[in-house]
Design a protein around this motif. Structure first.
Motif, mmCIF file in Angstrom:
data_model
loop_
_atom_site.group_PDB
_atom_site.id
_atom_site.type_symbol
_atom_site.label_atom_id
_atom_site.label_comp_id
_atom_site.label_asym_id
_atom_site.label_seq_id
_atom_site.Cartn_x
_atom_site.Cartn_y
_atom_site.Cartn_z
ATOM 1 N N LEU A 108 0.826 -1.211 0.000
ATOM 2 C CA LEU A 108 0.000 0.000 0.000
ATOM 3 C C LEU A 108 0.859 1.259 0.000
ATOM 4 C CD1 LEU A 108 -2.898 -0.952 2.445
ATOM 5 C CD2 LEU A 108 -2.962 -0.815 -0.046
ATOM 6 N N ALA A 109 1.976 1.227 0.734
ATOM 7 C CA ALA A 109 2.863 2.394 0.739
ATOM 8 C C ALA A 109 3.458 2.633 -0.643
ATOM 9 C CB ALA A 109 3.975 2.193 1.773
ATOM 10 N N PHE A 110 3.862 1.569 -1.323
ATOM 11 C CA PHE A 110 4.439 1.744 -2.654
ATOM 12 C C PHE A 110 3.389 2.212 -3.660
ATOM 13 C CE2 PHE A 110 5.775 0.070 -6.814
ATOM 14 C CZ PHE A 110 7.000 0.720 -6.930
ATOM 15 N N VAL A 111 2.179 1.674 -3.564
ATOM 16 C CA VAL A 111 1.115 2.119 -4.479
ATOM 17 C C VAL A 111 0.776 3.588 -4.222
ATOM 18 C CG1 VAL A 111 -1.286 1.770 -5.140
ATOM 19 C CG2 VAL A 111 0.192 -0.193 -4.763
ATOM 20 N N ALA A 112 0.716 3.977 -2.938
ATOM 21 C CA ALA A 112 0.488 5.396 -2.631
ATOM 22 C C ALA A 112 1.616 6.261 -3.191
ATOM 23 C CB ALA A 112 0.370 5.579 -1.122
ATOM 24 N N SER A 144 7.989 20.736 -1.669
ATOM 25 C CA SER A 144 6.797 21.587 -1.797
ATOM 26 C C SER A 144 5.516 20.774 -1.604
ATOM 27 C CB SER A 144 6.784 22.262 -3.171
ATOM 28 O OG SER A 144 7.949 23.042 -3.359
ATOM 29 N N GLY A 145 5.458 19.593 -2.230
ATOM 30 C CA GLY A 145 4.264 18.773 -2.087
ATOM 31 C C GLY A 145 4.035 18.310 -0.657
ATOM 32 N N PHE A 146 5.094 17.836 -0.001
ATOM 33 C CA PHE A 146 4.936 17.365 1.380
ATOM 34 C C PHE A 146 4.621 18.517 2.334
ATOM 35 C CE2 PHE A 146 7.952 13.756 0.095
ATOM 36 C CZ PHE A 146 6.877 12.976 -0.319
ATOM 37 N N GLU A 225 1.059 2.128 12.303
ATOM 38 C CA GLU A 225 1.212 1.584 10.956
ATOM 39 C C GLU A 225 1.038 2.667 9.894
ATOM 40 O OE1 GLU A 225 -1.525 -1.590 10.540
ATOM 41 O OE2 GLU A 225 -0.391 -2.981 11.830
ATOM 42 N N PHE A 226 0.131 3.601 10.146
ATOM 43 C CA PHE A 226 -0.065 4.694 9.186
ATOM 44 C C PHE A 226 1.187 5.559 9.078
ATOM 45 C CE2 PHE A 226 -1.273 9.120 8.386
ATOM 46 C CZ PHE A 226 -1.868 8.995 7.137
ATOM 47 N N MET A 227 1.792 5.863 10.198
ATOM 48 C CA MET A 227 3.017 6.677 10.168
ATOM 49 C C MET A 227 4.147 5.925 9.451
ATOM 50 S SD MET A 227 2.121 9.486 11.501
ATOM 51 C CE MET A 227 3.742 10.227 11.581
ATOM 52 N N THR A 228 4.257 4.616 9.717
ATOM 53 C CA THR A 228 5.284 3.827 9.026
ATOM 54 C C THR A 228 5.039 3.803 7.521
ATOM 55 O OG1 THR A 228 5.459 2.430 10.999
ATOM 56 C CG2 THR A 228 6.411 1.586 8.956
ATOM 57 N N GLY A 229 3.794 3.571 7.140
ATOM 58 C CA GLY A 229 3.473 3.581 5.718
ATOM 59 C C GLY A 229 3.700 4.942 5.077
ATOM 60 N N ALA A 230 3.417 6.020 5.820
ATOM 61 C CA ALA A 230 3.646 7.363 5.276
ATOM 62 C C ALA A 230 5.129 7.604 5.021
ATOM 63 C CB ALA A 230 3.086 8.410 6.234
ATOM 64 N N LEU A 231 5.992 7.164 5.954
ATOM 65 C CA LEU A 231 7.434 7.324 5.747
ATOM 66 C C LEU A 231 7.917 6.500 4.552
ATOM 67 C CD1 LEU A 231 8.726 7.259 9.441
ATOM 68 C CD2 LEU A 231 8.537 9.238 7.926
ATOM 69 N N LEU A 232 7.437 5.260 4.441
ATOM 70 C CA LEU A 232 7.805 4.443 3.280
ATOM 71 C C LEU A 232 7.337 5.084 1.978
ATOM 72 C CD1 LEU A 232 7.013 0.821 4.559
ATOM 73 C CD2 LEU A 232 9.262 1.811 4.126
ATOM 74 N N MET A 234 6.896 8.286 1.424
ATOM 75 C CA MET A 234 7.725 9.469 1.156
ATOM 76 C C MET A 234 9.049 9.075 0.519
ATOM 77 S SD MET A 234 7.021 11.723 4.602
ATOM 78 C CE MET A 234 8.331 12.866 4.183
ATOM 79 N N PHE A 235 9.731 8.091 1.097
ATOM 80 C CA PHE A 235 11.008 7.674 0.526
ATOM 81 C C PHE A 235 10.820 7.081 -0.869
ATOM 82 C CE2 PHE A 235 12.436 7.746 4.998
ATOM 83 C CZ PHE A 235 13.612 8.466 4.841
ATOM 84 N N SER A 236 9.789 6.281 -1.048
ATOM 85 C CA SER A 236 9.534 5.704 -2.376
ATOM 86 C C SER A 236 9.231 6.783 -3.400
ATOM 87 C CB SER A 236 8.379 4.708 -2.294
ATOM 88 O OG SER A 236 8.657 3.673 -1.379
ATOM 89 N N THR A 237 8.493 7.808 -2.994
ATOM 90 C CA THR A 237 8.184 8.909 -3.907
ATOM 91 C C THR A 237 9.448 9.640 -4.337
ATOM 92 O OG1 THR A 237 6.010 9.187 -2.871
ATOM 93 C CG2 THR A 237 6.845 11.020 -4.186
ATOM 94 N N LEU A 238 10.350 9.895 -3.398
ATOM 95 C CA LEU A 238 11.608 10.572 -3.736
ATOM 96 C C LEU A 238 12.396 9.780 -4.773
ATOM 97 C CD1 LEU A 238 12.803 11.833 -0.225
ATOM 98 C CD2 LEU A 238 12.022 13.228 -2.142
ATOM 99 N N PHE A 239 12.539 8.487 -4.554
ATOM 100 C CA PHE A 239 13.322 7.684 -5.491
ATOM 101 C C PHE A 239 12.612 7.533 -6.831
ATOM 102 C CE2 PHE A 239 15.275 6.180 -1.492
ATOM 103 C CZ PHE A 239 16.601 6.411 -1.811
#
Length: 456
Positions: A108-112, A144-146, A225-232, A234-239
């Protein structure tokens, strides 16, 4: 001694007659049975031994058993062939779903992250056209987005905390007004019935205290779990923003060489579909939130801004999100401002949603992500059953992308089959050859027999 010669003479005569008689019998037998090879000749001695006698007429005829494959009906064979393939496919999907369920948070984090990347990637491309390096353009866009999303979340929390006391008073007053309205309404509701309903609610809360407490503790786990998924995410979005092209090239290397050209062509089309869906959904959700929020604000319903934000977020869940967010706004208006205000809020919500469904979505989303409503309902229901709210959010874009990929691969396969098929010949070539463009026939002697420009 005189009689002995006579007796011998008679014996010789008898033997001669016996020999003649045997010769006659042999001649008669040879005349009745011709030799082999002659017309009318029967089988020889050896042939008569080897020949199997014909069965008697009273014996029943026994047919030979057919091949087992030929004995099975054609429809049953087709059903069996399709059945074991469906079983293999179902087993593969079951294993895949088990793996996804085990790492549901990561998926779910990667899809987000993919959805956020589809929203922000055009900004990165625009900044790079302006001359910014890739890293700087990615950093500026992501930060800017975050920051914007963080400010929106902070503003919502601030509005809720600032209006919580006023909301509590209005809720208490609204419940009293609703009670008085029910007592004076033509529904013939009595005070005892209302008190019984309130007592039942109180008893229900009291008997389910442990369940409510465990739900609260589970809510803490969900927040973590929501905070963990949000961090994942964010990092996935950057890469993905910075190195998305290289990641796609690496993914293509995992595909078999024969299927690589088709997948390479389907990937950009799938990404365009996802980008169009995310951008269109954001625009539609923003329009819904602005107009419904303005209607709530002018009707003097408390917490208009937080309700507008909730309407914006729930708009990413097709069909279900609009109903839930609209019902929430109507309930808040009912318990705070009364029945008339709730009816006005309901009218505003229905009007905006009708404009959204019949004007905004066809105009903004267009044909890029057109999915049948039945497919939308089934995908949202299946996604919600599998992964909750997150599954309901990603179900429709997944179906839209899958529809685009399958359509492209089908067209690509048909084109490849036509390209590698042998060219037509004979009468088929004559039928497949393009007809000459109609034109006036050249006159005799024109151009010394060369074709005219119209014919060429």
């Amino acid at each position: 001694m005189s009689k002995l010669p006579g007796w011998l003479g008679q014996l010789g005569a008898e033997l001669s007659r016996l020999s003649e008689r045997l010769d006659e019998r042999r001649a008669e037998t040879e005349a009745d049975d011709p030799l082999p090879g002659e017309p009318g000749a029967g089988p020889g001695k050896d042939e008569a031994v080897d020949q199997v006698p014909a069965p008697p007429t009273y014996a029943p005829s026994v047919a030979a058993r057919p091949d087992p494959v030929a004995a099975i009906p054609w429809g049953m064979r087709v059903a069996a062939e399709a059945g074991w393939r469906l079983l293999v496919l179902a087993g593969t999907l079951w294993v895949l779903m088990r793996v996804i369920s085990a790492v549901q948070l990561v998926v779910l984090a990667f899809v987000a992250a993919l959805l956020v990347t589809a929203l922000l990637q055009p900004t990165v491309a625009r900044l790079r056209r302006y001359g910014l390096p890739r890293g700087l353009a990615t950093a500026v866009t992501a930060v800017s987005g975050f920051v914007i999303m963080g400010l929106v979340g902070w503003f919502v929390v601030w509005q809720v905390m600032d209006n919580i006391d006023t909301l509590s008073d209005k809720v208490t007053k609204g419940i009293d007004d609703l009670k008085n309205w029910l007592l004076a309404s033509p529904f013939h509701v009595t005070d005892k019935q209302i008190n019984d309903i309130a007592k039942n609610l109180s008893d229900t809360v009291g008997t389910n205290t442990e369940a409510i407490t465990s739900a609260g503790l589970q809510g803490v786990t969900v927040v973590v779990e929501f905070m963990t998924g949000a961090l994942l995410a964010m990092f996935s979005t950057l890469f993905l923003l910075y190195d998305g092209a290289r990641i796609w090239q690496w993914v293509l290397k995992l595909v078999p060489a024969q299927a690589r050209p088709g997948v390479a062509g389907a990937g950009p089309r799938a990404w365009r579909t996802l980008t169009a869906y995310v951008r269109g959904t954001v625009i539609v959700a923003l329009i819904d939130a602005i107009f419904i929020g303005l209607g709530i604000y002018f009707l003097d319903v408390p917490m208009a801004v937080p309700l507008a934000v909730f309407i914006f977020l729930f708009a990413f869940i097709p069909l279900v999100g609009a109903v839930v967010s609209g019902a929430l706004a109507v309930v808040v208006a009912l318990v705070t401002e009364g029945v008339f205000t709730a009816l006005m809020v309901l009218a505003v919500v229905l009007a905006v949603q009708q404009i959204e469904g019949h004007v905004l979505q066809p105009f903004i989303l267009g044909r890029a992500v057109r999915v049948h409503p039945l497919a939308v309902v089934l995908s949202v229901a299946a996604g919600g059953m599998i992964a909750g709210i997150g599954g309901a959010v990603v179900a429709v874009p997944l179906v839209a992308v899958t529809n685009t990929v399958v359509g492209y691969l089908r067209s690509y396969g048909q084109e490849e089959s036509r390209r590698h098929s042998p060219p037509p010949h004979g009468s088929t070539a004559l039928d497949a050859a393009p007809a000459a463009a109609p034109g006036p026939a050249p006159e005799k002697g024109e151009g010394d027999g060369e074709p005219s420009p119209e014919a060429s």
